[in-house]
Scaffold this active site. Structure first.
Site, PDB file in Angstrom:
ATOM      1  N   HIS A 114       0.991  -1.056   0.051  1.00  0.00           N
ATOM      2  CA  HIS A 114       0.228  -0.251   0.142  1.00  0.00           C
ATOM      3  C   HIS A 114       0.794   1.189   0.238  1.00  0.00           C
ATOM      4  CE1 HIS A 114      -3.150  -2.471   2.208  1.00  0.00           C
ATOM      5  NE2 HIS A 114      -3.622  -2.258   1.045  1.00  0.00           N
ATOM      6  N   LYS A 117     -17.758  -7.213   7.832  1.00  0.00           N
ATOM      7  CA  LYS A 117     -16.333  -8.192   8.354  1.00  0.00           C
ATOM      8  C   LYS A 117     -15.912  -7.688   9.804  1.00  0.00           C
ATOM      9  CE  LYS A 117     -14.171  -8.147   3.709  1.00  0.00           C
ATOM     10  NZ  LYS A 117     -12.909  -7.455   3.054  1.00  0.00           N
ATOM     11  N   ARG A 121      -1.254  -5.778  -8.485  1.00  0.00           N
ATOM     12  CA  ARG A 121      -0.022  -6.640  -8.061  1.00  0.00           C
ATOM     13  C   ARG A 121       0.240  -7.382  -9.184  1.00  0.00           C
ATOM     14  NH1 ARG A 121      -2.658  -7.946  -2.282  1.00  0.00           N
ATOM     15  NH2 ARG A 121      -4.249  -8.131  -3.941  1.00  0.00           N
ATOM     16  N   SER A 145      -3.010  -7.808   2.863  1.00  0.00           N
ATOM     17  CA  SER A 145      -3.294  -7.677   4.185  1.00  0.00           C
ATOM     18  C   SER A 145      -3.614  -8.913   4.647  1.00  0.00           C
ATOM     19  CB  SER A 145      -4.491  -6.747   4.400  1.00  0.00           C
ATOM     20  OG  SER A 145      -4.040  -5.467   3.978  1.00  0.00           O
TER      21      SER A 145
END
Ligand code: PNS
Length: 162
Positions: A17, A41, A94, A132
């Site tokens: 990030h 979540k 990515r 993450s």
């Protein structure tokens, strides 16, 4: 005024990030790191904890050309971008596997807010596998994540583990 938001869960912020934020600095006058508050979540860090951590880390990469701020939001990213007066949404890619999901989001966000463009930036190769979720999983199982998350994040993860 070129203002962008960089939305995400950031649970927690990774060096991937940070790499994307660094790459965005020359492109915008202001970037708002927009932490999603998703009540569905169960995060490792609360939204408040994530915002505080990011605010502490940002001065490491800040320059005087681009203002970096941190905010949290609920609901649609496109609405938050509009409310913030942003003209761009920054997202990192990515690997090719990110592309399909990111493309769908970008197209949907464009349909919701046609004046706001999504800008994709490619993360550095060394972070191409860093997420993450992977960081949390490896750390919680006793693996090392140094160099992949900021030192402060690693320290806060250690606190959570204890
Ligand atoms: O990097 P992340 O954690 O995968 O971020 C995903 C995020 C927050 C950008 C995405 O889930 C999102 O935009 N959520 C807000 C709800 C929304 O706008 N959904 C429609 C997207 S087209």
């Amino acid at each position: 005024m070129r203002r962008a938001i960089f939305p995400g869960s950031f649970d927690p912020l990774t060096n991937g990030h940070l790499d994307i934020i660094k790459r965005s600095l020359p492109l915008f006058d202001e970037i708002i790191i927009a932490v999603l508050n998703n009540p569905e979540k169960k995060p490792l860090f609360s939204v408040e904890e994530r915002c505080v951590m990011i605010r502490e880390i940002l001065p490491e990469i800040e320059n005087d050309k681009c203002r970096l701020t941190v905010d949290s939001f609920e609901g649609l990213t496109a609405d938050f971008a509009k409310r913030s007066g942003a003209n761009a949404i920054v997202r990192g890619i990515r690997a090719i596997s990110d592309y399909e999901y990111e493309l769908r989001m970008a197209l949907m966000n464009r349909r919701l807010e046609p004046t706001i463009e999504t800008v994709f930036l490619m993360a550095a190769e060394e972070y191409s596998y860093v997420s993450s979720n992977l960081m949390k999983q490896v750390f919680m199982l006793g693996g090392r994540v140094e160099g992949l998350v900021p030192e402060l994040v690693e320290a806060k993860m250690r606190e959570k583990l204890q």
